[in-house]
Write a protein that holds these residues in place. Structure first.
Motif: not given
Length: 232
Positions: A36, A39-40, A95, A200
């Motif tokens: 995540g 990706r950001q 995160q 993933e």
């Protein structure tokens, strides 16, 4: 012991039953769940440097495991994306999480006396900063980034350097990775290549590379890799 069943052909299962003195891990997608954040960071960097249009994140994902500047060259994107990508990766590092079962696996391997290393597509400083933040840095004898070897994965340089630092011969080590580039790097160094499927990554391309073993949960490794007979 895991209730999960390690997978692979009979021959590949036998190949990893020999004890190992060292385990070399990829970082993203194996030890930490950073997808995540990745990706950001990519979307932000693309918007800043390239501007409009759809960011080609799916294509970027097909090259995961490689060093970021190498991915940019392959994709024909500006190398200037690296600065905002790294900046955002640091900013969002809080995160990033550790995959379930990984802490327990590292603790068990350390208790066995197994030497541990990280060989990642990240830069060394960024990898060590992230592991330190997550309280995992102390598990590893060495943490190597792609900026610290002459050639990044899929070349074998980073795995060969890890073996050199660990003082372990290739035949007494395994590498755990979630990308085709990890498996190629391991094999180029003469190390048993083990695919991790809890992240993933797409299963198909990894299985097509015929890894020496396939793990669906971190503690499957303990079933496939007995402790050395002699204490270290």
């Amino acid at each position: 012991m895991s209730s999960h069943q390690p997978t692979g052909t009979d021959d590949s299962a036998l190949a990893v039953l020999a004890p190992a003195d060292a385990v070399i891990f990829d970082l993203d997608g194996v030890v930490v769940d950073s997808f995540g954040v990745m990706r950001q960071a990519f979307l932000t960097a693309y918007a800043e440097v390239v501007g409009g249009g759809e960011p080609p994140f799916e294509e970027y994902c097909r090259h995961l495991g490689r060093y970021f500047p190498d991915i940019m060259r392959i994709m024909g994107l500006p190398l200037e994306l690296e600065e905002p990508f790294v900046r955002e990766s640091y900013r969002l590092a809080g995160q990033v999480t550790v995959f379930p079962g990984v802490r327990e696996l590292l603790t068990a391997l350390t208790a066995r006396g197994t030497r541990l290393a990280i060989a990642t597509g990240k830069s060394g400083p960024r990898a060590r900063s992230l592991l330190d933040r997550l309280g995992l840095l102390g598990h590893f004898d060495h943490v190597l980034g792609s900026d610290e070897v002459p050639r990044a994965k899929p070349a074998p340089d980073i795995v060969l350097r890890a073996l050199e630092l660990l003082r372990v011969p290739a035949g007494r080590a395994v590498m755990i990775g979630d990308a085709v580039t990890d498996l190629a790097s391991a094999r180029g160094a003469g190390v048993r290549a083990v695919a991790a499927l809890w992240g993933e990554s797409e299963e198909g391309p990894l299985l097509a590379e015929r890894p020496d073993a396939v793990l669906r949960h971190p503690d499957d490794l303990l079933a496939l890799l007995p402790a050395p007979v002699s204490p270290r």
